[in-house]
Write a protein that holds these residues in place. Structure first.
Motif, PDB file in Angstrom:
ATOM      1  N   SER A 122      13.664 -32.176 -47.820  1.00 48.02           N
ATOM      2  CA  SER A 122      13.924 -30.764 -47.501  1.00 48.02           C
ATOM      3  C   SER A 122      15.212 -30.559 -46.724  1.00 48.02           C
ATOM      4  O   SER A 122      15.809 -29.487 -46.789  1.00 48.02           O
ATOM      5  CB  SER A 122      12.754 -30.188 -46.698  1.00 48.02           C
ATOM      6  N   ALA A 123      15.639 -31.554 -45.985  1.00 46.16           N
ATOM      7  CA  ALA A 123      16.840 -31.434 -45.158  1.00 46.16           C
ATOM      8  C   ALA A 123      18.138 -31.626 -45.953  1.00 46.16           C
ATOM      9  O   ALA A 123      19.220 -31.385 -45.419  1.00 46.16           O
ATOM     10  CB  ALA A 123      16.791 -32.443 -44.014  1.00 46.16           C
ATOM     11  N   ARG A 124      18.019 -32.050 -47.200  1.00 47.26           N
ATOM     12  CA  ARG A 124      19.225 -32.223 -48.021  1.00 47.26           C
ATOM     13  C   ARG A 124      19.899 -30.878 -48.249  1.00 47.26           C
ATOM     14  O   ARG A 124      19.223 -29.861 -48.232  1.00 47.26           O
ATOM     15  CB  ARG A 124      18.863 -32.839 -49.388  1.00 47.26           C
ATOM     16  N   PRO A 125      21.186 -30.832 -48.463  1.00 49.66           N
ATOM     17  CA  PRO A 125      22.094 -31.960 -48.652  1.00 49.66           C
ATOM     18  C   PRO A 125      22.635 -32.482 -47.326  1.00 49.66           C
ATOM     19  O   PRO A 125      22.767 -31.740 -46.344  1.00 49.66           O
ATOM     20  CB  PRO A 125      23.222 -31.368 -49.487  1.00 49.66           C
ATOM     21  N   PHE A 126      22.937 -33.755 -47.322  1.00 46.43           N
ATOM     22  CA  PHE A 126      23.572 -34.394 -46.172  1.00 46.43           C
ATOM     23  C   PHE A 126      25.049 -34.562 -46.488  1.00 46.43           C
ATOM     24  O   PHE A 126      25.426 -34.912 -47.608  1.00 46.43           O
ATOM     25  CB  PHE A 126      22.925 -35.752 -45.894  1.00 46.43           C
ATOM     26  N   GLU A 145      25.019 -38.862 -41.267  1.00 45.45           N
ATOM     27  CA  GLU A 145      24.173 -37.703 -41.012  1.00 45.45           C
ATOM     28  C   GLU A 145      22.757 -37.953 -41.558  1.00 45.45           C
ATOM     29  O   GLU A 145      21.760 -37.657 -40.894  1.00 45.45           O
ATOM     30  CB  GLU A 145      24.777 -36.454 -41.663  1.00 45.45           C
ATOM     31  N   LEU A 146      22.673 -38.520 -42.746  1.00 50.52           N
ATOM     32  CA  LEU A 146      21.383 -38.863 -43.334  1.00 50.52           C
ATOM     33  C   LEU A 146      20.645 -39.883 -42.466  1.00 50.52           C
ATOM     34  O   LEU A 146      19.473 -39.705 -42.132  1.00 50.52           O
ATOM     35  CB  LEU A 146      21.579 -39.412 -44.746  1.00 50.52           C
ATOM     36  N   THR A 147      21.334 -40.937 -42.069  1.00 46.91           N
ATOM     37  CA  THR A 147      20.730 -41.976 -41.237  1.00 46.91           C
ATOM     38  C   THR A 147      20.255 -41.407 -39.910  1.00 46.91           C
ATOM     39  O   THR A 147      19.143 -41.686 -39.463  1.00 46.91           O
ATOM     40  CB  THR A 147      21.732 -43.116 -40.985  1.00 46.91           C
ATOM     41  N   ALA A 156      12.520 -48.313 -42.221  1.00 47.25           N
ATOM     42  CA  ALA A 156      12.737 -47.258 -43.213  1.00 47.25           C
ATOM     43  C   ALA A 156      14.216 -46.922 -43.343  1.00 47.25           C
ATOM     44  O   ALA A 156      14.734 -46.776 -44.460  1.00 47.25           O
ATOM     45  CB  ALA A 156      11.934 -46.007 -42.835  1.00 47.25           C
ATOM     46  N   VAL A 157      14.913 -46.812 -42.228  1.00 46.13           N
ATOM     47  CA  VAL A 157      16.335 -46.460 -42.259  1.00 46.13           C
ATOM     48  C   VAL A 157      17.157 -47.616 -42.828  1.00 46.13           C
ATOM     49  O   VAL A 157      18.097 -47.389 -43.597  1.00 46.13           O
ATOM     50  CB  VAL A 157      16.810 -46.029 -40.859  1.00 46.13           C
ATOM     51  N   LEU A 158      16.802 -48.841 -42.497  1.00 44.53           N
ATOM     52  CA  LEU A 158      17.477 -49.997 -43.083  1.00 44.53           C
ATOM     53  C   LEU A 158      17.348 -49.962 -44.604  1.00 44.53           C
ATOM     54  O   LEU A 158      18.325 -50.133 -45.339  1.00 44.53           O
ATOM     55  CB  LEU A 158      16.867 -51.288 -42.525  1.00 44.53           C
TER      56      LEU A 158
END
Length: 171
Positions: free
Chosen positions: A40-44, A49-51, A161-163
């Motif tokens: 839902s937060a897209r677009p980055f 910013e995504l990370t 998850a972020v990795l």
């Protein structure tokens, strides 16, 4: 459906349908709320910013989300079975562990002690850590109370998850 067998550019990630993005993100962490909030937060604008959003912008995992996500993780030092994307990622993350017979036996004891203490699998971001560091962390965390340990597990899960998310994207 588009597959992310190879890293994709952030623009391509931003343009995926919700279903495609969910399929891509699920192996990162099996937590519906985290996945849906990220979609839902897209677009980055940038990978950073995504990370940052994936690491800090979504409320911490609750105990039920942790339980569901932990079900996808093997014990540290044990080879993940199967051909799923999650198993493949786990094998890669633990590949740097030096597991001679002594280290494997020590990890087995550490896992057992942790599971007896907290009634869940010991979770730690293995990537970038030595076997000795992992063993020391397990020993340290055995002294945690339940609330402190839940917070540590949530942090480790988010780091994993972020990795995994970063591995999906080209830089």
């Amino acid at each position: 459906m588009k597959r992310a067998d190879h890293p994709m550019h952030l623009d391509a990630f931003n343009e995926l349908s919700a279903a495609e993005a969910e399929a891509l993100l699920r192996p990162c962490v099996d937590a519906d709320r985290w996945i849906h909030e990220l979609i839902s937060a897209r677009p980055f604008a940038t990978p950073d910013e995504l990370t940052s959003y994936a690491l800090n912008g979504i409320a911490p995992f609750d105990p039920q989300e942790l339980d569901a996500a932990l079900a996808q993780h093997p014990r540290i030092g044990e080879r993940a079975e199967g051909k799923s994307k999650e198993a493949d990622l786990s094998r890669g993350e633990q590949a740097s562990l030096n597991l001679d017979d002594d280290a494997a036996a020590r990890l087995k004891v550490a896992n057992r002690n942790y599971e007896q203490r907290f009634d869940r699998v010991f979770l730690i971001r293995a990537a970038g850590r030595s076997t000795e560091e992992i063993l020391a962390e397990c020993e340290r965390r055995l002294d945690n109370d339940e609330a402190t340990e839940l917070a540590e597990v949530a942090t480790q899960l988010r780091e994993i998850a972020v990795l995994r998310l970063n591995d999906l994207l080209t830089k």
